[in-house]
Motif scaffolding. Sequence first.
Motif, short mmCIF file in Angstrom:
data_model
loop_
_atom_site.label_atom_id
_atom_site.label_comp_id
_atom_site.label_asym_id
_atom_site.label_seq_id
_atom_site.Cartn_x
_atom_site.Cartn_y
_atom_site.Cartn_z
N HIS A 179 38.60 50.50 19.47
CA HIS A 179 39.10 49.18 18.84
C HIS A 179 39.58 48.27 19.52
CE1 HIS A 179 42.90 51.47 19.87
NE2 HIS A 179 43.38 50.00 19.89
N ALA A 180 39.61 48.46 21.07
CA ALA A 180 40.02 47.29 21.76
C ALA A 180 38.67 46.33 22.10
CB ALA A 180 40.36 47.97 23.05
N ALA A 181 39.21 45.22 21.80
CA ALA A 181 38.19 44.05 21.82
C ALA A 181 38.00 43.48 23.43
CB ALA A 181 38.50 42.69 21.30
N LEU A 182 36.76 43.24 23.56
CA LEU A 182 36.29 42.76 25.13
C LEU A 182 36.46 41.20 24.88
CD1 LEU A 182 33.57 45.39 26.41
CD2 LEU A 182 36.11 45.39 26.66
N VAL A 224 36.66 41.55 34.40
CA VAL A 224 36.74 42.94 34.22
C VAL A 224 38.11 43.37 34.67
CG1 VAL A 224 35.85 45.07 34.88
CG2 VAL A 224 34.31 43.23 34.59
N GLU A 225 38.38 43.06 35.77
CA GLU A 225 40.05 43.56 36.15
C GLU A 225 40.98 43.00 35.21
OE1 GLU A 225 42.42 43.73 40.27
OE2 GLU A 225 41.11 41.89 39.77
N GLU A 226 40.85 41.86 34.59
CA GLU A 226 42.15 41.50 33.63
C GLU A 226 42.05 41.98 32.48
OE1 GLU A 226 42.09 36.50 34.99
OE2 GLU A 226 40.61 37.26 33.79
N THR A 227 40.84 42.55 31.96
CA THR A 227 40.45 43.16 30.68
C THR A 227 41.40 44.45 30.95
OG1 THR A 227 38.51 42.04 30.18
CG2 THR A 227 38.78 44.24 29.25
N VAL A 254 46.49 55.38 34.95
CA VAL A 254 45.78 55.35 36.09
C VAL A 254 45.70 53.76 36.74
CG1 VAL A 254 43.42 55.99 37.17
CG2 VAL A 254 44.22 57.33 35.07
N ALA A 255 45.71 53.76 37.87
CA ALA A 255 45.53 52.63 38.50
C ALA A 255 44.27 51.97 38.19
CB ALA A 255 45.77 52.65 40.20
N THR A 256 44.48 50.46 38.07
CA THR A 256 43.17 49.71 37.73
C THR A 256 42.07 49.84 38.78
OG1 THR A 256 44.50 48.14 36.54
CG2 THR A 256 42.45 47.28 37.18
N ASP A 257 42.33 50.01 40.03
CA ASP A 257 41.32 50.07 41.08
C ASP A 257 40.62 51.51 40.93
OD1 ASP A 257 42.07 47.60 42.24
OD2 ASP A 257 43.27 48.36 43.61
N GLU A 258 41.43 52.49 40.71
CA GLU A 258 40.91 53.72 40.55
C GLU A 258 39.89 53.81 39.23
OE1 GLU A 258 41.67 58.55 40.48
OE2 GLU A 258 43.29 56.82 40.52
N LEU A 259 40.45 53.22 38.07
CA LEU A 259 39.50 53.16 36.86
C LEU A 259 38.36 52.36 37.19
CD1 LEU A 259 42.06 52.39 34.01
CD2 LEU A 259 40.61 54.57 34.29
N LEU A 260 38.18 51.30 38.07
CA LEU A 260 37.26 50.55 38.15
C LEU A 260 36.05 51.22 39.14
CD1 LEU A 260 38.78 47.27 39.25
CD2 LEU A 260 37.38 47.58 37.28
N ASP A 261 36.59 52.24 40.03
CA ASP A 261 35.60 52.71 40.57
C ASP A 261 34.98 53.84 39.85
OD1 ASP A 261 36.21 51.41 43.25
OD2 ASP A 261 37.71 52.74 43.98
N SER A 313 32.28 44.57 40.44
CA SER A 313 32.27 43.75 39.26
C SER A 313 33.76 43.32 38.65
CB SER A 313 31.42 44.29 38.01
OG SER A 313 30.20 44.55 38.58
N ARG A 314 34.68 43.60 39.41
CA ARG A 314 35.92 43.22 39.22
C ARG A 314 36.22 41.86 38.80
NH1 ARG A 314 39.43 46.25 43.12
NH2 ARG A 314 41.16 45.47 41.72
N ARG A 315 35.65 41.09 39.43
CA ARG A 315 36.06 39.66 39.18
C ARG A 315 35.17 38.95 38.22
NH1 ARG A 315 38.76 40.84 42.90
NH2 ARG A 315 40.29 39.83 44.47
N GLU A 316 34.18 39.83 37.91
CA GLU A 316 32.96 39.13 36.75
C GLU A 316 33.50 38.97 35.58
OE1 GLU A 316 28.97 40.71 36.73
OE2 GLU A 316 29.09 41.67 38.66
#
Length: 339
Positions: free
Chosen positions: A99-102, A108-111, A128-135, A142-145
């Motif tokens: 249900h979460a909007a993008l 990506v990181e801010e989302t 879970v830490a954001t960095d780990e989720l991104l990986d 793509s974290r800053r895209e």
Amino acid sequence: MAGDLARVRGTTPPALTAAGVHVRSGSTPSSTGAVLLDGVDLTVRGGEVLAVVGRRGAGTSTLLSVLSGRAQPTRGAVHVLGHDPAAGVDDAVATLPSHAALFDHLSVEETLSLWASLAAGLRSRPRVATDELLDLAGLGTSRRELVRSLDHGARQRLQLAVSFAGGTPVVVCDEPAGGSAPGTAPALAALLRRHRADGGTAVVAGGRPEVLDTADGRELLAACDRVGVLRRGRLVALASAAELVDRYAAHGGVTALVADAGEASSLAATLPGATFQRVGGHTRVDVPDVAADRWRAATVGLRTLVQVHHHEATLADAVRRATADRRVDVRPADTQCRP
């Protein structure tokens, strides 16, 4: 995995339960339309990842909707961590499609940071830490895209990461691997393993038998402790993938090409779970489980058998056999759904 499964079947309290769940099509619990779920009993314990599979129209999406609280049963009861999900357990259950909007203007990181901070409330563990989720989601580079610049696959993986971002104890994911962009199934498998390692529970749609035969399907199922098989709204089997294969497809499968369509149809009609389809100028017959002597007996007198290929048993074979209209030669214990 064996130790994990013993823990799941042992003293760990249930995270999700369904008791005698019936659902009919329609907009209200009192609807009298077609039967979508027919007396489903299910227990998913804390720290378990369960995949739900079945043929098209088996009721997989309906079951996951009821477990997450997005739909109400016509009859029966569902509990998530002891609560009725229909009464509102958003702080305990995350769902996908989310249900979460993008938001296109966020990165990506801010989302991820936004939805993780909003997912406050009932938590059995820290998020879970954001960095780990991104990986884990394959989005580290793509974290800053900005979201609006992501391709379809990256957006899917971001939605997955959002579902796990808040540390919610239960994740329900109605997103079969076969309908996903490349790279989504490995990301989901990695997120599920991390979620389980933290004591989280997940129920995920594993897809139809044809999906289970793909690399994505196998990747996803490898991250699951047990597999529940639905057939026409009923839970007909519940076990580990290995147990299902041993129970329903121990002999292995057969794929045959038959020149005459009538002979192919007759062959398929004699073997439980067999399907057939036209391929070029021939008809391909797929048999999910058949002993050698049974196959020889079924093919006696066939004049247009062109090619035969025997293969080792797969989970897809087991699901086809478990959901076949003709359930012969299956031990009575095989139809039991073990907790």
